[in-house]
Enzyme design. Structure first.
Site, PDB file in Angstrom:
ATOM      1  N   LYS A  78      51.809  47.124  36.437  1.00 16.36           N
ATOM      2  CA  LYS A  78      50.843  46.534  37.375  1.00 16.36           C
ATOM      3  C   LYS A  78      51.584  45.875  38.529  1.00 16.36           C
ATOM      4  O   LYS A  78      52.648  45.266  38.327  1.00 16.36           O
ATOM      5  CB  LYS A  78      49.979  45.508  36.617  1.00 16.36           C
ATOM      6  CG  LYS A  78      48.807  44.942  37.399  1.00 16.36           C
ATOM      7  CD  LYS A  78      47.961  43.975  36.549  1.00 16.36           C
ATOM      8  CE  LYS A  78      46.770  43.437  37.315  1.00 16.36           C
ATOM      9  NZ  LYS A  78      45.953  42.503  36.502  1.00 16.36           N
ATOM     10  N   SER A 156      40.743  43.200  36.789  1.00 13.81           N
ATOM     11  CA  SER A 156      41.626  43.521  37.887  1.00 13.81           C
ATOM     12  C   SER A 156      42.643  44.608  37.567  1.00 13.81           C
ATOM     13  O   SER A 156      43.173  45.231  38.487  1.00 13.81           O
ATOM     14  CB  SER A 156      42.360  42.269  38.345  1.00 13.81           C
ATOM     15  OG  SER A 156      43.292  41.834  37.365  1.00 13.81           O
ATOM     16  N   SER A 180      40.660  40.677  32.678  1.00 13.23           N
ATOM     17  CA  SER A 180      41.243  41.720  33.524  1.00 13.23           C
ATOM     18  C   SER A 180      42.010  42.813  32.785  1.00 13.23           C
ATOM     19  O   SER A 180      42.392  43.809  33.396  1.00 13.23           O
ATOM     20  CB  SER A 180      42.174  41.094  34.566  1.00 13.23           C
ATOM     21  OG  SER A 180      41.424  40.535  35.600  1.00 13.23           O
TER      22      SER A 180
END
Lengths: 493, 96
Positions: A78, A156, A180
């Protein structure tokens, strides 16, 4: 062997050790899949040369017989994780061009275990969002598709979830501040675990809300989550909140035996207007765990309904403080200044240009609730409510509950743009089932449990006792086996 | 319902060091008001005698010796600066 990118971590590990696949072959298969999936917009910084170099090193290690489980496994990281020499910008314009001189502890541990980083994954800006629509790189598109609409992969960690669901990598790192990891996992039919607060070091991960943020793995199976989590966890002197506790062998704890475990069903999670399909899936999940020998117990977590408003005071308050560091001085974007502009104009213009609308909104809300005269009314009250939410869980665990079963999300994946007209609070409701877990610092895992009538994946969430990720993953493993979820999105991209 | 007026919105934007054009202040004030109204659900909770949560896990933070652990990495520290000169971060004139 074809379709190497579709393997699980456990399968790939076994093939690598048996010598019938190399890490370079696995990596090349993933790089090909990534090159053919530009439409999904999941990978935003590509590091193919670095990946091949690390894959070669992994092959050498495997040949030498010195190979931990993650050795040679291609993963996506990420964009929130700082990776040395590789762009790391939290999907924000304000960190454009930033190349860290250091590696986050979690990604360093994965690297040192031999995992192969394929590139950086798209996300909501600063991890603030539930649909991956706040990213400076543009939307991520969910590989699941049932009609002409492009669906959100959730957020997210939307890029991580989409990449794993589309077999662009074997697994990915995510982070979870209010859901998330778990919400995007549920939207994409993948597995995601947020460990207990303090399990994974936060060092080198761009901070959103420091008392809530935790990293975790996003994988295709529960076994893979156990393997990858193991490599990510552990004490780190560079994070004062990192727990100095031994990390057990999570994979070895997947015995499949949950007889006598007490699973709580919290009545407050039965929301008004919850789709009947989700209600049915939840009941089905409880029945499956009962069939496996668990005791299903109705419980009460009375302060549940106050979790979202408490979260939306605490998280923005911490964010406004954390994001004060983006000032255009030490790294990232600096606005072009006009004649006579001083340092205040530099800050104000830089942050107006660098932060997107959702980040600006949260920074300002956080600033307001921490400002003189409002600190007690909002921030302190929210922290007291947080104590009560944590106490609800402590009382359930003290009464003998081993894990809690809830839906993961209030709906299946929705269309990109569908929430554009809604007020911000509507988007926040996505986190209604997940946010309590962050407030209480507990481990929570999302497991794919079925498809809705449209054919989109739905997930269930299991919440565990602090530090008992092993037992939690074992229960998740049983649930995964019982649901028999094996669906994959049909390739259209 | 909480009402954030234009003056408060302007003040919050300034405290947050985010330039908000005058024309955008009404919309910002309205959004902030909506969010604050949502937060006010917390007023329904009885928090009498409850301590605010300050630590997520009941853990004493580790201490270490107060000593130098790092250093001599000036080039690394400045490598991402938008404007670095002569070994310093450069900013517009602060003191007249």
């Amino acid at each position: 062997m074809s379709d190497l990118n579709k393997l699980t971590i456990a399968q790939a590990r076994d093939h690598l050790r048996a010598g019938d696949v190399t890490a370079v072959q696995l990596t090349e298969a993933c790089l090909d899949a990534i090159a053919g999936a530009e439409k999904l917009n999941a990978f935003v910084h590509h590091t193919p040369e670095l990946a091949i170099e690390r894959a070669k090193a992994a092959d050498a290690r495997i040949a030498a017989g010195d190979a931990p489980a993650m050795c040679g496994i291609p993963v996506g990281i990420k964009d929130l994780f700082c990776t040395e020499g590789v762009p790391s910008q939290a999907a924000s314009r304000i960190l454009q061009g930033f190349r860290p001189e250091y590696e986050s502890t979690v990604s360093a541990q994965l690297r040192d275990a031999g995992a192969v980083m394929l590139g950086k994954l798209n996300m909501d800006e600063f991890a603030m969002g539930s649909s991956n629509e706040t990213s400076v790189y543009g939307n991520v598109i969910n590989p699941w598709k049932v009609d002409a609409r492009d669906l959100t992969p959730g957020g997210s960690s939307g890029g991580s979830a989409a990449a794993v669901a589309a077999d662009l990598c074997l697994a990915a790192t995510g982070t979870d501040t209010g859901g998330s990891i778990r919400q995007p996992a549920a939207f994409t039919g993948t597995v995601g675990i947020k460990p207990t607060y303090g399990r994974c070091s936060r060092w080198g991960i761009v901070a959103f809300a420091s008392s809530l943020d935790q990293a975790g793995p996003m994988t295709k199976t529960v076994r893979d989550a156990a393997i990858m989590l193991q490599a990510m966890c552990g004490h780190d002197a560079k994070d004062s909140t990192s727990a100095d506790l031994p990390v057990p062998d999570f994979e070895a704890m997947l015995t499949g035996d949950i007889r006598g475990q007490k699973i709580g069903i919290p009545r407050e999670y039965r929301m008004d207007g919850m789709p009947a399909e989700i209600e049915a899936l939840w009941k089905q999940g409880a029945d499956m765990l009962r069939d496996a020998g668990a005791d299903i117990v109705d419980i009460s977590l009375p302060h549940t309904k106050y979790a979202l408003p408490a979260y939306y005071v605490i998280a923005p308050a911490e964010a406004s403080s954390n994001l004060a560091r983006y000032d255009g001085v030490r790294y990232g974007h600096r606005a072009t200044l006009g004649q006579g502009d001083g340092i205040t104009e530099m800050y104000e213009k830089t942050r107006a240009e660098g932060f997107g609308p959702e980040v600006q909104r949260r920074v300002m809300i956080g600033t307001y609730v921490l400002s003189a005269g409002f600190y007690d009314a909002y921030y302190n009250r929210a922290r007291k409510v947080r104590s009560l939410i944590k106490r609800d869980f402590e009382q359930a665990f003290a009464a003998g509950i081993d894990a809690i079963l809830t839906p993961a999300t209030p709906s299946a994946a929705f269309g990109l743009g569908e929430m554009a007209e809604a007020d911000p609070v509507q988007m926040y409701l996505n986190d209604v089932f997940t946010v309590t877990v962050n407030l209480a610092g507990l481990p929570g895992v999302a497991v794919p449990a079925g498809l809705d009538a449209q054919g989109l994946p739905l997930g269930l969430q299991l919440i565990g006792r602090p530090w008992e990720e092993g037992a939690l993953l074992n229960t998740a493993h049983v649930l995964e086996g019982a649901t028999g979820f094996v669906s994959k999105p049909a390739k259209w991209w | 319902m909480s009402e954030i007026d234009l003056e408060t919105a302007r003040k919050v934007a300034h405290l947050a060091r985010i330039a908000v054009p005058e024309g955008n202040l009404p919309a910002l004030a309205q959004e902030l008001s909506q969010i604050l109204t949502f937060m006010e659900e917390l007023n329904a909770v009885d928090v009498e005698g409850i301590e605010p949560m300050t630590s997520v896990t009941p853990m004493r933070l580790k201490r270490r010796q107060d000593g130098v652990t790092d250093g001599d990495i000036q080039a690394k520290i400045l490598s991402n600066a938008p404007d670095a000169r002569e070994g310093f971060f450069a900013v517009p004139k602060v003191v007249e």
